[in-house]
Scaffold this active site. Structure first.
Site, PDB file in Angstrom:
ATOM      1  N   CYS A  89      34.622  44.191  47.944  1.00  0.00           N
ATOM      2  CA  CYS A  89      34.631  43.144  49.086  1.00  0.00           C
ATOM      3  C   CYS A  89      34.692  43.886  50.492  1.00  0.00           C
ATOM      4  O   CYS A  89      34.366  43.190  51.216  1.00  0.00           O
ATOM      5  CB  CYS A  89      36.025  42.575  48.825  1.00  0.00           C
ATOM      6  SG  CYS A  89      36.191  41.402  47.285  1.00  0.00           S
ATOM      7  N   GLN A 157      41.121  40.364  39.323  1.00  0.00           N
ATOM      8  CA  GLN A 157      41.531  39.752  40.582  1.00  0.00           C
ATOM      9  C   GLN A 157      42.617  38.591  40.465  1.00  0.00           C
ATOM     10  O   GLN A 157      43.504  38.504  41.197  1.00  0.00           O
ATOM     11  CB  GLN A 157      40.518  39.742  41.351  1.00  0.00           C
ATOM     12  CG  GLN A 157      39.672  38.489  41.066  1.00  0.00           C
ATOM     13  CD  GLN A 157      38.468  38.353  41.748  1.00  0.00           C
ATOM     14  OE1 GLN A 157      38.642  38.374  43.062  1.00  0.00           O
ATOM     15  NE2 GLN A 157      37.372  38.030  41.238  1.00  0.00           N
ATOM     16  N   SER A 237      39.639  32.315  47.675  1.00  0.00           N
ATOM     17  CA  SER A 237      38.467  32.284  48.394  1.00  0.00           C
ATOM     18  C   SER A 237      37.215  31.614  47.932  1.00  0.00           C
ATOM     19  O   SER A 237      37.124  31.586  46.635  1.00  0.00           O
ATOM     20  CB  SER A 237      37.952  33.840  48.820  1.00  0.00           C
ATOM     21  OG  SER A 237      37.955  34.614  47.656  1.00  0.00           O
ATOM     22  N   HIS A 338      34.014  33.586  51.206  1.00  0.00           N
ATOM     23  CA  HIS A 338      34.162  35.026  50.798  1.00  0.00           C
ATOM     24  C   HIS A 338      33.008  35.413  50.349  1.00  0.00           C
ATOM     25  O   HIS A 338      32.892  35.750  49.229  1.00  0.00           O
ATOM     26  CB  HIS A 338      35.191  35.461  50.131  1.00  0.00           C
ATOM     27  CG  HIS A 338      35.449  36.905  49.888  1.00  0.00           C
ATOM     28  ND1 HIS A 338      34.902  37.960  50.480  1.00  0.00           N
ATOM     29  CD2 HIS A 338      35.967  37.467  48.879  1.00  0.00           C
ATOM     30  CE1 HIS A 338      35.043  39.073  49.813  1.00  0.00           C
ATOM     31  NE2 HIS A 338      35.916  38.870  48.915  1.00  0.00           N
ATOM     32  N   CYS A 368      41.525  43.390  51.103  1.00  0.00           N
ATOM     33  CA  CYS A 368      41.827  43.900  49.810  1.00  0.00           C
ATOM     34  C   CYS A 368      40.289  44.335  49.178  1.00  0.00           C
ATOM     35  O   CYS A 368      39.297  43.575  49.207  1.00  0.00           O
ATOM     36  CB  CYS A 368      42.560  43.204  48.841  1.00  0.00           C
ATOM     37  SG  CYS A 368      41.850  41.358  48.634  1.00  0.00           S
TER      38      CYS A 368
END
Length: 382
Positions: A89, A157, A237, A338, A368
Site C-alpha cells: 500500500c 489485513q 477503505s 485506496h 500501513c
C-alpha cells in the site's frame, strides 16, 4: 546533502469500483497525470531523468513495468526510463522516497514519482490468487522459514484490523462514527472546492466518486467481514481506480528551468513491525521519524495517514495523542478510496495542497503496508 523539492503534485479523481474510470487502461490512466504534469511545468520531456511509479498486483494491464508504459502511452520522449515499485500500500510513497533520494544524492535532477491502480479491472490480491493453479494458496505457503516463525495461517489485513480494534478497545460503533466523519469531511472538501487544484479531470469526471451520503444507521446494517465482528465495508477503505504524480527536482533544476518550489522534503524513513499485526507500523514509524528529524508532533501542522481501516488511524491517534482535527482533515481512504499503488502519492498531493490552503508549515504522511511496514515523509511548505 542536496535538497529535494516538490514543484507540483496532481492526481485523477478517484473513480469508484465499476465507476467512471473503470474501463480506462492503466497505462492511459497513469499517462493522464504524467502528461498534465509535464505540460504544466514546462520542462522538456526529454530532460526528465526517471519516472518511478508505485503499483500492486502487477499482472495483466498493470504488468510489464507500468511506469515506463504510462510514460510512453502519454506520448512523451521515449528516451526517458521508468521503474515500478511495490511496497504494497505504500508503493507510491516509496516512489516519492526513491525520487527524493535520487535528487538528494546528486545523481538525478528531475524525477516524477507517482502511482496507478485499476482495482475494477485487477481486484486486490489478484497477484496472489494467480498462483493458486500452481499450488500456492498464498505467498507464504510452502515457506518453512515463514511457518516456523509466524505459523501456518497467512496474515490477514481484516484480522489485523480486528485485532487492533480489540487491543485498543475500539467498538464497532466508534469505528462507524469515525468512518462517518471521514465521509463528512470529504463531502465538505468537495463542496468547498478544496480538491480542485489537485485534480486533473478525466473522462468527464471532475470530483472523486467515492464519498457517500451515509449514516450510522446504514452502517449498523452492514455485515461483518471474514468473521471479524468489528470490521465491515463501512469502516474499511474503498477499492477504486486512480493515478497520482509529483514532480521532484534539485536546486539546480529550479534555477535551470525557472521553477518555484512548493515544498521541501524535510525527512523520509521507513520502518516495520510485526507482519501478523501488519497494520500497526505507522505508530513506531512515526516515533522513529520524529526522533530522526529532531521534531515533535507539536511541530506538525497536518497529518495524512491512510485509512486502510478506521481502527488503524484511531489506534495511531490514541498512541500519539495527535489531534484528530488536524488529521485527514479532508477525509481519508474510507471516503476517498485506496487505489493501492497510487495512494501514497495521492496522500502526498492532498497534504501539500492542504498545507497551502491552511497556511501550515510542516506536514507528515504515513501509512500501513503489507508485511507490517510503514513509510513516513515530512515535508516543509515553502
Amino acid at each position: 546533502m542536496a535538497e529535494a523539492y516538490i514543484v507540483d503534485a496532481l492526481r485523477t479523481p478517484t473513480g469508484k469500483r465499476k465507476g467512471g474510470l473503470a474501463q480506462i487502461h492503466a497505462a492511459d490512466l497513469g499517462a493522464h497525470v504524467l502528461r498534465e504534469l509535464v505540460q504544466r511545468n514546462g520542462i522538456p520531456d526529454a530532460d526528465y531523468d526517471d519516472v518511478i511509479f508505485g503499483c500492486v498486483d502487477t499482472i495483466g494491464p498493470l504488468a510489464g513495468d507500468i511506469a515506463r508504459t504510462c510514460w510512453l502511452a502519454a506520448g512523451l520522449d521515449q528516451g526517458v526510463p521508468g521503474t515500478t515499485v511495490d511496497r504494497q500500500c505504500g508503493s507510491s510513497q516509496q516512489a516519492v522516497h526513491f525520487a527524493a533520494q535520487a535528487v538528494m544524492s546528486g545523481t538525478q535532477d528531475v524525477v516524477i514519482a507517482g502511482g496507478v491502480q485499476t482495482m475494477t479491472q485487477i481486484p486486490i490480491s489478484s497477484a496472489m490468487t494467480a498462483a493458486e493453479p500452481l499450488g500456492f494458496s498464498d505467498p507464504f505457503s510452502g515457506s518453512e522459514g515463514w511457518v516456523k516463525r509466524y505459523g501456518a495461517t497467512p496474515p490477514s489485513q481484516f484480522r489485523s484490523a480486528q485485532m487492533i480494534a480489540e487491543k485498543w478497545g475500539i467498538s464497532r460503533e466508534a469505528l462507524e462514527a469515525y468512518s462517518l466523519e471521514s465521509h463528512r469531511r470529504a463531502l465538505r472538501a468537495i463542496e468547498e472546492g478544496r480538491f480542485k487544484r489537485e485534480i486533473a479531470p478525466l473522462a468527464g469526471i471532475e470530483h472523486d466518486e467515492t464519498p457517500r451520503q451515509t449514516s450510522l444507521a446504514k452502517m449498523a446494517e452492514l455485515e461483518s467481514l471474514f468473521g471479524c465482528d468489528r470490521v465491515t465495508a463501512g469502516v474499511s477503505s474503498q477499492t477504486c481506480d486512480a493515478a497520482s504524480a509529483l514532480l521532484i527536482v534539485s536546486e539546480q533544476a529550479l534555477k535551470r528551468y525557472g521553477l518555484t518550489p512548493r515544498a521541501r522534503i524535510h525527512h523520509l524513513s521507513v520502518r516495520a513491525d510485526d507482519p501478523v499485526w501488519m497494520l500497526t507500523a505507522p505508530i513506531p514509524a512515526t516515533e522513529y521519524a520524529l526522533k530522526k528529524a529532531g521534531m515533535r508532533l507539536e511541530d506538525i501542522d497536518r497529518v495524512e495517514i491512510n485509512e486502510a481501516f478506521a481502527s488503524v488511524v484511531m489506534a495511531w491517534l490514541e498512541e500519539t495523542g495527535y489531534p484528530h482535527e488536524r488529521t485527514n482533515v479532508n477525509g481519508g481512504a474510507i471516503a476517498l478510496g485506496h487505489p493501492l499503488g497510487a495512494t501514497g502519492a495521492r496522500l502526498m498531493t492532498t497534504l501539500l495542497h492542504e498545507l497551502e490552503r491552511a497556511g501550515g508549515r510542516y506536514g507528515l504522511q504515513t501509512m500501513c503496508e503489507g508485511g507490517g511496514q510503514a513509510n513516513v515523509t515530512i515535508i516543509e511548505r515553502l
